[in-house]
Design an enzyme around this catalytic site. Structure first.
Site, short mmCIF file in Angstrom:
data_model
loop_
_atom_site.label_atom_id
_atom_site.label_comp_id
_atom_site.label_asym_id
_atom_site.label_seq_id
_atom_site.Cartn_x
_atom_site.Cartn_y
_atom_site.Cartn_z
N ALA A 27 1.09 -1.24 -0.36
CA ALA A 27 0.35 0.19 0.02
C ALA A 27 0.95 1.17 0.04
O ALA A 27 0.95 2.16 1.09
CB ALA A 27 -0.87 -0.15 1.04
N HIS A 32 6.84 5.60 1.91
CA HIS A 32 7.45 4.25 1.40
C HIS A 32 8.62 4.91 -0.05
O HIS A 32 9.78 4.43 0.35
CB HIS A 32 6.88 3.43 0.58
CG HIS A 32 6.23 2.91 1.63
ND1 HIS A 32 4.16 2.70 1.61
CD2 HIS A 32 5.98 2.15 2.96
CE1 HIS A 32 4.19 2.24 2.68
NE2 HIS A 32 4.84 2.30 3.55
N ARG A 182 -3.24 3.59 6.29
CA ARG A 182 -3.34 3.28 6.69
C ARG A 182 -5.10 4.15 7.03
O ARG A 182 -5.86 4.92 6.72
CB ARG A 182 -3.57 3.23 8.47
CG ARG A 182 -2.90 1.59 9.06
CD ARG A 182 -3.27 1.69 10.20
NE ARG A 182 -2.72 -0.07 10.76
CZ ARG A 182 -1.25 -0.20 10.83
NH1 ARG A 182 -0.49 0.00 10.64
NH2 ARG A 182 -1.59 -1.43 11.47
P1 AMP Z 1 5.52 0.13 6.44
O1 AMP Z 1 4.83 -0.48 4.85
O2 AMP Z 1 4.10 1.10 7.08
O3 AMP Z 1 5.31 -1.22 6.86
O4 AMP Z 1 6.38 0.99 6.62
C1 AMP Z 1 7.24 0.55 6.28
C2 AMP Z 1 8.59 1.52 6.14
O5 AMP Z 1 8.01 2.76 5.53
C3 AMP Z 1 8.95 1.87 7.89
O6 AMP Z 1 10.40 1.90 7.56
C4 AMP Z 1 8.01 3.24 7.99
O7 AMP Z 1 8.76 4.06 9.17
C5 AMP Z 1 8.31 3.36 6.14
N1 AMP Z 1 7.26 4.43 6.03
C6 AMP Z 1 5.47 4.13 6.30
N2 AMP Z 1 5.67 5.84 6.83
C7 AMP Z 1 5.99 6.56 5.58
C8 AMP Z 1 6.60 7.99 6.22
N3 AMP Z 1 5.58 8.45 5.87
N4 AMP Z 1 7.80 8.54 5.65
C9 AMP Z 1 8.80 7.85 5.94
N5 AMP Z 1 8.33 6.43 6.65
C10 AMP Z 1 7.86 6.20 6.87
#
Ligand code: AMP
Length: 255
Positions: A27, A32, A182
């Site tokens: 997502a 990311h 989310r």
């Molecule tokens: P997730 O897919 O939510 O598990 O996140 C994967 C990676 O992307 C993790 O290292 C998160 O901290 C990073 N991440 C998610 N949202 C953000 C954002 N808004 N800014 C920077 N990094 C992000």
């Protein structure tokens, strides 16, 4: 861009030259993609994993409702020049059915850890498995999940993992809310209210208690607002405005 599903496939595919790794649950959004761009700026190749890790979800409904947009994700990754996507199955990643796990006993017990039992065991375990599968030179994590970033960094040091953990700043929407997969679940009324969540957390003229009170008056259920590690961190649940879902949002800012 090459999509692969097993560490055996990866051993045959792995290019020579430095590799930057970005673990994600898919997502994908610009937060990311910023990590992938940083990986490509610092390393010759980038690999992204897309895997919604069940062991880190303490709430089954949150896992079931987690958005899945694999085709769109691959398109976005291709556009930014990512070379490799790792999309494993549970069976591939957990041949042990999660009998073996990584547990940290201090940093993981507070804030997110206190409100999401078992969450960081799941995170650290899957990250170590992914690190071992990919054998990257560096891995890029967002400050958005600050406690997770600290724990992963500490774990790599504690277990002498050769992959270097690199922190990247939080990417925000124009109204200040941190980008998050989310956020897609919020309806328009909830999305509008979420602006006040970001603004209240960032308003350091308010004490943590005053911020908690303001957010509660706005209808949020506050898990915690706390200051630690030179940051102010918080987690809230949105109110179900217009019959919208209750969505848990986390964020933090540097003090
Ligand atoms: P997730 O897919 O939510 O598990 O996140 C994967 C990676 O992307 C993790 O290292 C998160 O901290 C990073 N991440 C998610 N949202 C953000 C954002 N808004 N800014 C920077 N990094 C992000």
């Amino acid at each position: 861009m090459t999509i692969f599903h097993t560490p055996t496939e990866w051993r045959a595919l792995r290019p020579s030259g430095t590799l930057g790794f970005v673990p994600t649950m898919g997502a994908l959004h610009d937060g990311h993609l910023a990590l992938v761009k940083t990986a490509l700026a610092q390393c010759e190749h980038a690999a992204v994993s897309i895997y919604v890790n069940p062991t880190q979800f303490n709430n089954p409904e949150d896992f079931a409702k987690y958005p899945s947009t694999f085709e769109d994700d691959c398109r976005l990754l291709e556009e930014v020049g990512c070379g490799f996507v790792f999309a494993p199955t549970y069976e591939t990643l957990y041949p042990d059915s999660y009998r073996y796990r990584v547990t940290e006993t201090e940093t993981s017990t507070v804030l997110e850890g206190a409100h999401r039992p078992g969450h960081f065991d799941g995170v650290l375990t899957v990250v170590l498995k992914l690190f071992n599968c990919l054998q990257a030179d560096a891995a890029f994590f967002g400050e958005k999940d600050y406690q997770q970033l600290l724990l992963v960094k500490e774990m790599a040091e504690a277990l002498h993992h050769p992959t270097k953990v690199i922190a990247c700043p939080t990417v925000r929407e124009p109204d200040g809310i941190a980008m998050s997969s989310r956020n897609r679940r919020l309806n328009p009324a909830q999305r509008a209210l979420a602006t006040q969540w970001a603004q209240t957390l960032a308003n350091t003229t308010l004490s943590c208690d005053a911020a908690t009170q303001d957010l509660t008056e706005l209808g949020f259920t506050v898990d915690y607002i706390a200051e630690r590690w030179g940051r102010r961190l918080g987690a809230v649940h949105t109110p179900p405005l217009d019959n919208g879902p209750v969505v848990r949002l986390i964020d933090n800012i540097a003090l």
